[in-house]
Design an enzyme around this catalytic site. Structure first.
Site, PDB file in Angstrom:
ATOM      1  N   ARG A  24      19.224  24.162  72.724  1.00  0.00           N
ATOM      2  CA  ARG A  24      19.788  22.854  73.093  1.00  0.00           C
ATOM      3  C   ARG A  24      18.700  21.891  73.540  1.00  0.00           C
ATOM      4  O   ARG A  24      18.800  20.685  73.307  1.00  0.00           O
ATOM      5  CB  ARG A  24      20.837  23.026  74.191  1.00  0.00           C
ATOM      6  CG  ARG A  24      22.130  23.647  73.675  1.00  0.00           C
ATOM      7  CD  ARG A  24      23.171  23.752  74.767  1.00  0.00           C
ATOM      8  NE  ARG A  24      24.372  24.432  74.285  1.00  0.00           N
ATOM      9  CZ  ARG A  24      25.276  24.987  75.068  1.00  0.00           C
ATOM     10  NH1 ARG A  24      25.118  24.948  76.386  1.00  0.00           N
ATOM     11  NH2 ARG A  24      26.341  25.569  74.561  1.00  0.00           N
ATOM     12  N   ASP A  39      11.928  14.447  84.534  1.00  0.00           N
ATOM     13  CA  ASP A  39      12.553  13.827  85.697  1.00  0.00           C
ATOM     14  C   ASP A  39      12.988  14.888  86.691  1.00  0.00           C
ATOM     15  O   ASP A  39      13.801  15.760  86.369  1.00  0.00           O
ATOM     16  CB  ASP A  39      13.775  13.006  85.252  1.00  0.00           C
ATOM     17  CG  ASP A  39      14.492  12.365  86.426  1.00  0.00           C
ATOM     18  OD1 ASP A  39      14.192  11.200  86.740  1.00  0.00           O
ATOM     19  OD2 ASP A  39      15.360  13.027  87.034  1.00  0.00           O
ATOM     20  N   LYS A  41      19.742  17.366  80.411  1.00  0.00           N
ATOM     21  CA  LYS A  41      19.274  18.616  81.003  1.00  0.00           C
ATOM     22  C   LYS A  41      19.863  19.791  80.252  1.00  0.00           C
ATOM     23  O   LYS A  41      21.028  19.767  79.844  1.00  0.00           O
ATOM     24  CB  LYS A  41      19.703  18.681  82.462  1.00  0.00           C
ATOM     25  CG  LYS A  41      19.275  19.965  83.170  1.00  0.00           C
ATOM     26  CD  LYS A  41      20.255  20.369  84.242  1.00  0.00           C
ATOM     27  CE  LYS A  41      21.474  21.057  83.668  1.00  0.00           C
ATOM     28  NZ  LYS A  41      22.398  21.612  84.685  1.00  0.00           N
ATOM     29  N   SER A  42      19.065  20.821  80.067  1.00  0.00           N
ATOM     30  CA  SER A  42      19.546  22.099  79.562  1.00  0.00           C
ATOM     31  C   SER A  42      18.520  23.156  79.906  1.00  0.00           C
ATOM     32  O   SER A  42      17.331  22.850  80.072  1.00  0.00           O
ATOM     33  CB  SER A  42      19.750  22.051  78.039  1.00  0.00           C
ATOM     34  OG  SER A  42      20.198  23.314  77.568  1.00  0.00           O
ATOM     35  N   VAL A  43      18.957  24.386  80.030  1.00  0.00           N
ATOM     36  CA  VAL A  43      18.020  25.501  80.199  1.00  0.00           C
ATOM     37  C   VAL A  43      18.048  26.398  78.971  1.00  0.00           C
ATOM     38  O   VAL A  43      17.381  27.431  78.938  1.00  0.00           O
ATOM     39  CB  VAL A  43      18.337  26.321  81.471  1.00  0.00           C
ATOM     40  CG1 VAL A  43      18.131  25.479  82.719  1.00  0.00           C
ATOM     41  CG2 VAL A  43      19.758  26.882  81.425  1.00  0.00           C
ATOM     42  N   TYR A  78      16.193  18.171  94.484  1.00  0.00           N
ATOM     43  CA  TYR A  78      16.477  19.212  93.496  1.00  0.00           C
ATOM     44  C   TYR A  78      15.828  20.539  93.873  1.00  0.00           C
ATOM     45  O   TYR A  78      16.235  21.582  93.370  1.00  0.00           O
ATOM     46  CB  TYR A  78      15.975  18.811  92.102  1.00  0.00           C
ATOM     47  CG  TYR A  78      16.595  17.566  91.510  1.00  0.00           C
ATOM     48  CD1 TYR A  78      17.692  16.934  92.094  1.00  0.00           C
ATOM     49  CD2 TYR A  78      16.070  17.010  90.347  1.00  0.00           C
ATOM     50  CE1 TYR A  78      18.238  15.791  91.533  1.00  0.00           C
ATOM     51  CE2 TYR A  78      16.614  15.860  89.780  1.00  0.00           C
ATOM     52  CZ  TYR A  78      17.691  15.251  90.381  1.00  0.00           C
ATOM     53  OH  TYR A  78      18.219  14.120  89.833  1.00  0.00           O
ATOM     54  N   LYS A  81      11.828  11.528  93.062  1.00  0.00           N
ATOM     55  CA  LYS A  81      12.615  10.608  93.870  1.00  0.00           C
ATOM     56  C   LYS A  81      12.537  10.953  95.356  1.00  0.00           C
ATOM     57  O   LYS A  81      12.494  12.135  95.717  1.00  0.00           O
ATOM     58  CB  LYS A  81      14.088  10.647  93.435  1.00  0.00           C
ATOM     59  CG  LYS A  81      14.299  10.497  91.931  1.00  0.00           C
ATOM     60  CD  LYS A  81      15.753  10.700  91.551  1.00  0.00           C
ATOM     61  CE  LYS A  81      15.913  10.879  90.045  1.00  0.00           C
ATOM     62  NZ  LYS A  81      15.472  12.210  89.589  1.00  0.00           N
ATOM     63  N   HIS A 131      16.330   7.411  95.893  1.00  0.00           N
ATOM     64  CA  HIS A 131      17.382   8.182  95.225  1.00  0.00           C
ATOM     65  C   HIS A 131      18.773   7.546  95.361  1.00  0.00           C
ATOM     66  O   HIS A 131      19.561   7.573  94.415  1.00  0.00           O
ATOM     67  CB  HIS A 131      17.407   9.614  95.766  1.00  0.00           C
ATOM     68  CG  HIS A 131      17.918  10.608  94.788  1.00  0.00           C
ATOM     69  ND1 HIS A 131      17.441  11.894  94.707  1.00  0.00           N
ATOM     70  CD2 HIS A 131      18.864  10.528  93.831  1.00  0.00           C
ATOM     71  CE1 HIS A 131      18.074  12.551  93.747  1.00  0.00           C
ATOM     72  NE2 HIS A 131      18.953  11.741  93.204  1.00  0.00           N
ATOM     73  N   ASN A 189      18.528  18.367  71.587  1.00  0.00           N
ATOM     74  CA  ASN A 189      18.669  17.077  72.255  1.00  0.00           C
ATOM     75  C   ASN A 189      17.527  16.114  71.939  1.00  0.00           C
ATOM     76  O   ASN A 189      17.690  14.900  72.075  1.00  0.00           O
ATOM     77  CB  ASN A 189      18.759  17.275  73.770  1.00  0.00           C
ATOM     78  CG  ASN A 189      20.070  17.881  74.210  1.00  0.00           C
ATOM     79  OD1 ASN A 189      21.050  17.887  73.466  1.00  0.00           O
ATOM     80  ND2 ASN A 189      20.102  18.412  75.429  1.00  0.00           N
ATOM     81  N   ILE A 242      17.907  11.277  80.109  1.00  0.00           N
ATOM     82  CA  ILE A 242      17.219  12.493  80.572  1.00  0.00           C
ATOM     83  C   ILE A 242      18.194  13.671  80.548  1.00  0.00           C
ATOM     84  O   ILE A 242      18.570  14.206  81.587  1.00  0.00           O
ATOM     85  CB  ILE A 242      16.628  12.298  81.979  1.00  0.00           C
ATOM     86  CG1 ILE A 242      17.646  11.599  82.910  1.00  0.00           C
ATOM     87  CG2 ILE A 242      15.328  11.518  81.928  1.00  0.00           C
ATOM     88  CD1 ILE A 242      17.241  11.582  84.372  1.00  0.00           C
TER      89      ILE A 242
END
Length: 268
Positions: A227, A32, A221-223, A37, A62, A98, A231, A219
């Protein structure tokens, strides 16, 4: 659409390729992103480099229907083409408006162009984000096309039970952004920590499991690679009804507690 996907909100474009690549390698198949973004290029590069067949992937982006531009048919089509080009794809699986921006009174007109995009096949499905029940009712009164998804703020502190009931009645899938809240507040609550300890899972895994058992699409999020993988590892256990109820109770009250913008007033 996979029920659990990978979000890239606040991930810089320079980092998106690595983060999305890590997610795809871990097994995520739904990604997503959004025009605002600023990471559609990095996301597209990761998709292209992944080696995962396109038919196995579900990519959402979006329309940023910002307040500083007129959003007529040509502008919407141009924005769609721009996102498609940055992603390097020949179609998008899900395209969302959005924000409703009800004070501008133009989301129905935008939706008419979304009907056209859906009919072309260049977006396999179209939907909305942050729409309120009254916004969905307005669309239903003026268009035969039902949004496939409404992506909204939703987590145990803001469970949106009323809106989820509206979605169920209209055949709209509920998707949660910020499914783990923002920051560490939700994940460090004693009730969440206690349930996590019972199952030998992380707090994030318990909250994601709560979403899945409610039928929400999520959805996270992590970088952080660990993790990202953690998830996704939420399909081999199930919360007892009492634990689901305990998490439900965190958002008890008239409306729960919103941590993001109010769609009734958001026009930034």
């Amino acid at each position: 659409m996979p029920q659990l996907g990978f979000g890239v909100w606040q991930v810089p474009d320079a980092e998106a390729e690595h983060a999305v690549g890590t997610a795809l390698e871990a097994g995520y198949r739904s990604i997503d992103t959004a025009a605002i973004y600023g990471n559609e290029r990095g996301t597209g590069k990761a998709v292209a480099a992944s080696g995962v067949p396109r038919e196995e992937l579900f990519v959402t982006t979006k329309l940023w229907n910002g307040p500083k531009q007129r959003w007529g048919r040509d502008e919407v089509l141009r924005a769609f083409d721009d996102s498609l080009g940055k992603l390097g794809l020949d179609h998008i699986d899900l395209y969302l408006i959005h924000w409703p921006r009800p004070m501008r009174d133009d989301f129905v007109a935008i939706w008419k162009t979304f009907e056209e995009i859906a009919a072309s096949g260049r977006a396999k499905a179209v939907g909305v984000s942050n729409f309120r029940p009254e916004d969905l009712e307005r669309l239903a009164a003026e268009s035969p096309l039902v949004p496939a998804v409404n992506q909204v703020e939703l987590h145990p502190l803001f469970p949106q039970a009323g809106l989820r009931a509206v979605h169920a009645a209209r055949g709209i899938a509920t998707e949660a952004w910020s499914p783990l809240g923002q920051g560490r507040e939700l994940l460090t609550l004693p009730a969440v920590a206690a349930i996590a300890g019972t199952y030998g899972r992380s707090a994030a895994q318990v909250v994601l499991r709560w979403h899945l058992q409610h039928g929400n699409i999520v959805i996270p999020k992590s970088v952080t690679p660990a993790r990202i993988r953690e998830n996704l590892d939420v399909f081999d256990f199930e919360l007892e009804a009492a634990d689901v109820a305990a998490l439900d109770a965190l958002g008890a009250g008239a409306a729960g507690r919103r941590i993001g913008p109010d769609p009734a007033r958001f026009d930034v």
